[in-house]
Design a protein around this motif. Structure first.
Motif, PDB file in Angstrom:
ATOM      1  N   ALA A 177     -19.964 -29.789  15.460  1.00 13.79           N
ATOM      2  CA  ALA A 177     -18.438 -30.039  14.837  1.00 13.79           C
ATOM      3  C   ALA A 177     -17.579 -29.036  14.700  1.00 13.79           C
ATOM      4  N   GLN A 178     -18.123 -27.804  14.826  1.00 12.30           N
ATOM      5  CA  GLN A 178     -17.210 -26.598  14.916  1.00 12.30           C
ATOM      6  C   GLN A 178     -16.565 -26.307  16.278  1.00 12.30           C
ATOM      7  N   GLY A 179     -17.112 -27.269  17.354  1.00 12.42           N
ATOM      8  CA  GLY A 179     -16.578 -26.795  18.600  1.00 12.42           C
ATOM      9  C   GLY A 179     -17.696 -25.837  19.362  1.00 12.42           C
ATOM     10  N   ASP A 180     -18.662 -25.526  18.882  1.00 11.77           N
ATOM     11  CA  ASP A 180     -19.707 -24.708  19.693  1.00 11.77           C
ATOM     12  C   ASP A 180     -20.327 -25.286  20.666  1.00 11.77           C
ATOM     13  N   ALA A 181     -20.054 -25.037  21.819  1.00  7.64           N
ATOM     14  CA  ALA A 181     -20.476 -25.363  23.205  1.00  7.64           C
ATOM     15  C   ALA A 181     -22.247 -25.676  23.041  1.00  7.64           C
ATOM     16  N   LEU A 182     -22.742 -24.765  22.781  1.00  3.07           N
ATOM     17  CA  LEU A 182     -24.205 -24.730  22.614  1.00  3.07           C
ATOM     18  C   LEU A 182     -24.732 -26.056  21.669  1.00  3.07           C
ATOM     19  N   GLY A 183     -24.108 -26.226  20.624  1.00  5.00           N
ATOM     20  CA  GLY A 183     -24.259 -27.091  19.901  1.00  5.00           C
ATOM     21  C   GLY A 183     -24.225 -28.458  20.181  1.00  5.00           C
ATOM     22  N   GLN A 184     -22.940 -28.533  20.680  1.00  6.15           N
ATOM     23  CA  GLN A 184     -22.507 -29.969  21.663  1.00  6.15           C
ATOM     24  C   GLN A 184     -23.552 -30.381  22.650  1.00  6.15           C
ATOM     25  N   SER A 185     -24.085 -29.448  23.632  1.00  2.00           N
ATOM     26  CA  SER A 185     -24.926 -29.466  24.599  1.00  2.00           C
ATOM     27  C   SER A 185     -26.309 -29.884  23.886  1.00  2.00           C
ATOM     28  N   ASN A 186     -26.844 -29.264  22.646  1.00  2.04           N
ATOM     29  CA  ASN A 186     -28.036 -29.508  22.341  1.00  2.04           C
ATOM     30  C   ASN A 186     -28.033 -31.125  21.669  1.00  2.04           C
ATOM     31  N   VAL A 187     -27.031 -31.322  20.769  1.00  2.37           N
ATOM     32  CA  VAL A 187     -26.775 -32.769  20.512  1.00  2.37           C
ATOM     33  C   VAL A 187     -26.828 -33.946  21.500  1.00  2.37           C
ATOM     34  N   ALA A 188     -26.150 -33.466  22.747  1.00  2.00           N
ATOM     35  CA  ALA A 188     -26.016 -34.329  23.731  1.00  2.00           C
ATOM     36  C   ALA A 188     -27.766 -34.553  24.363  1.00  2.00           C
ATOM     37  N   LEU A 189     -28.381 -33.336  24.360  1.00  2.00           N
ATOM     38  CA  LEU A 189     -29.728 -33.436  25.020  1.00  2.00           C
ATOM     39  C   LEU A 189     -30.620 -34.333  24.045  1.00  2.00           C
ATOM     40  N   LEU A 190     -30.327 -34.422  22.562  1.00  2.00           N
ATOM     41  CA  LEU A 190     -31.089 -35.188  21.743  1.00  2.00           C
ATOM     42  C   LEU A 190     -30.813 -36.650  21.913  1.00  2.00           C
ATOM     43  N   TYR A 191     -29.837 -36.899  21.991  1.00  2.00           N
ATOM     44  CA  TYR A 191     -29.413 -38.415  22.241  1.00  2.00           C
ATOM     45  C   TYR A 191     -29.912 -38.733  23.853  1.00  2.00           C
ATOM     46  N   ALA A 192     -29.893 -38.109  24.661  1.00  2.00           N
ATOM     47  CA  ALA A 192     -30.331 -38.223  26.156  1.00  2.00           C
ATOM     48  C   ALA A 192     -31.760 -38.580  25.967  1.00  2.00           C
ATOM     49  N   ASN A 193     -32.496 -38.049  24.977  1.00  2.00           N
ATOM     50  CA  ASN A 193     -33.870 -37.914  24.858  1.00  2.00           C
ATOM     51  C   ASN A 193     -34.261 -38.947  23.852  1.00  2.00           C
ATOM     52  N   GLY A 194     -33.470 -39.366  22.874  1.00  2.00           N
ATOM     53  CA  GLY A 194     -33.710 -40.085  21.778  1.00  2.00           C
ATOM     54  C   GLY A 194     -34.510 -39.447  20.698  1.00  2.00           C
ATOM     55  N   HIS A 195     -34.248 -38.182  20.521  1.00  2.00           N
ATOM     56  CA  HIS A 195     -35.207 -37.254  19.754  1.00  2.00           C
ATOM     57  C   HIS A 195     -34.054 -37.095  18.390  1.00  2.00           C
ATOM     58  N   GLY A 196     -34.795 -37.550  17.395  1.00  2.00           N
ATOM     59  CA  GLY A 196     -34.089 -37.586  16.066  1.00  2.00           C
ATOM     60  C   GLY A 196     -32.840 -38.220  15.847  1.00  2.00           C
ATOM     61  N   VAL A 197     -32.399 -39.131  17.111  1.00  2.00           N
ATOM     62  CA  VAL A 197     -31.373 -39.913  16.632  1.00  2.00           C
ATOM     63  C   VAL A 197     -31.954 -41.303  17.815  1.00  2.00           C
ATOM     64  N   GLN A 198     -31.175 -42.030  17.711  1.00  2.00           N
ATOM     65  CA  GLN A 198     -31.336 -43.407  18.671  1.00  2.00           C
ATOM     66  C   GLN A 198     -30.800 -42.846  19.866  1.00  2.00           C
TER      67      GLN A 198
END
Length: 298
Positions: free
Chosen positions: A196-217
């Motif tokens: 949410a702060q525009g951090d690229a690593l955070g954006q990438s990690n959130v995307a990975l969680l969504y791709a794998n359905g880990h911690g989020v649908q």
């Protein structure tokens, strides 16, 4: 009304009489170019006078000018000297800055134990950067015994103050279960704060969680979104992963040309997975003209 020029005038009169607070304040105005033309040389002069009288803020600021080579030749030994004087009086900014010099071996031999000592003192006073850096030392076992629980503790304190780096690292610990019980929901929370702060690593990690359905649908559309934000900042892993989603048609219409585009950007930065993936597209003629020689090169 606020008037930096008048402030500089009156601070100057008091500083000429050796009043430390005025010397410090005048140094700040010269450093920031407020009410006077920015002049780091003058900032060095006035911080030096106040620092010689024991003013910790001036000592720390003078150390920073020496470290950055502003108004004076860069001199890490002098930076360490002035940081040390302020740190000895308990100034948390100076403690953190001195710890950083020890960690990087600038101005004195590299010493992670000393870095941990000074970071610890600053972190205990709530210094965000020191809390993050102390967490990093615990995670890597540098200057202290490796302790992921301690790393998580300090990352948590820094992350709560808004450090995106700490938020990312704490998210990674929750994802891997190091120092904390594995919890993908917590991983998503902390990575999300960084993203949410525009951090690229955070954006990438959130995307990975969504791709794998880990911690989020599982949501490939959200994965595409997150990777796209990070890829837009030039993150090579995100560029490659975005290419993978385009090639597979996950979250977007299948588009080998777009896959080739994103693989190409990542490959140009040396990303081995992207180079392999781009080679396969050349080999199969997907999204670009078949080129076996180019495929073999990649």
């Amino acid at each position: 009304p606020q008037d930096y020029s008048q402030a500089a005038h009156w601070f100057g009169l008091a500083a000429a009489q050796g009043f430390a607070l005025a010397e410090y304040s005048l140094g700040v105005l010269y450093s920031n170019g407020q009410g006077v033309a920015q002049d780091y040389g003058q900032a060095v002069h006035w911080f030096g006078l106040a620092g010689a009288q024991g003013d910790t803020r001036s000592q720390n600021n003078l150390g920073a000018l020496y470290a950055n080579g502003q108004g004076t030749p860069q001199d890490y030994s002098q930076a360490a000297h002035w940081y040390g004087l302020a740190a000895a009086q308990g100034d948390p900014l100076a403690e953190e800055n001195l710890g950083l010099l020890y960690a990087e071996g600038k101005g004195q031999p590299q010493d992670y134990g000393q870095a941990a000592h000074w970071y610890g003192l600053a972190a205990a006073q709530g210094n965000e950067a020191a809390q993050y850096n102390l967490g990093l030392l615990y995670a890597n076992g540098q200057g202290v015994a490796q302790d992921f629980a301690q790393a998580a503790h300090w990352y948590g304190l820094a992350g709560a103050q808004g450090s995106a780096l700490a938020q990312d690292n704490l998210g990674a610990l929750y994802a891997s279960g190091q120092g904390v019980q594995q919890d993908y929901s917590q991983a998503a929370h902390w990575h999300g704060l960084a993203a949410a702060q525009g951090d690229a690593l955070g954006q990438s990690n959130v995307a990975l969680l969504y791709a794998n359905g880990h911690g989020v649908q599982q949501d490939y559309g959200q994965a595409v979104h997150g990777y796209g934000l990070a890829a837009g900042q030039g993150d090579p892993d995100s560029e490659n992963n975005l290419g993978v989603l385009y090639a597979a048609g996950h979250g977007v219409a299948q588009d080998y040309s777009q896959a080739a585009h994103w693989y190409g950007l990542a490959a140009a930065q040396g990303n081995a997975s992207a180079q392999t993936n781009l080679g396969l597209l050349y080999f199969n003629g997907q999204g670009l003209k078949q080129d076996l020689s180019e495929a073999a090169r990649l």
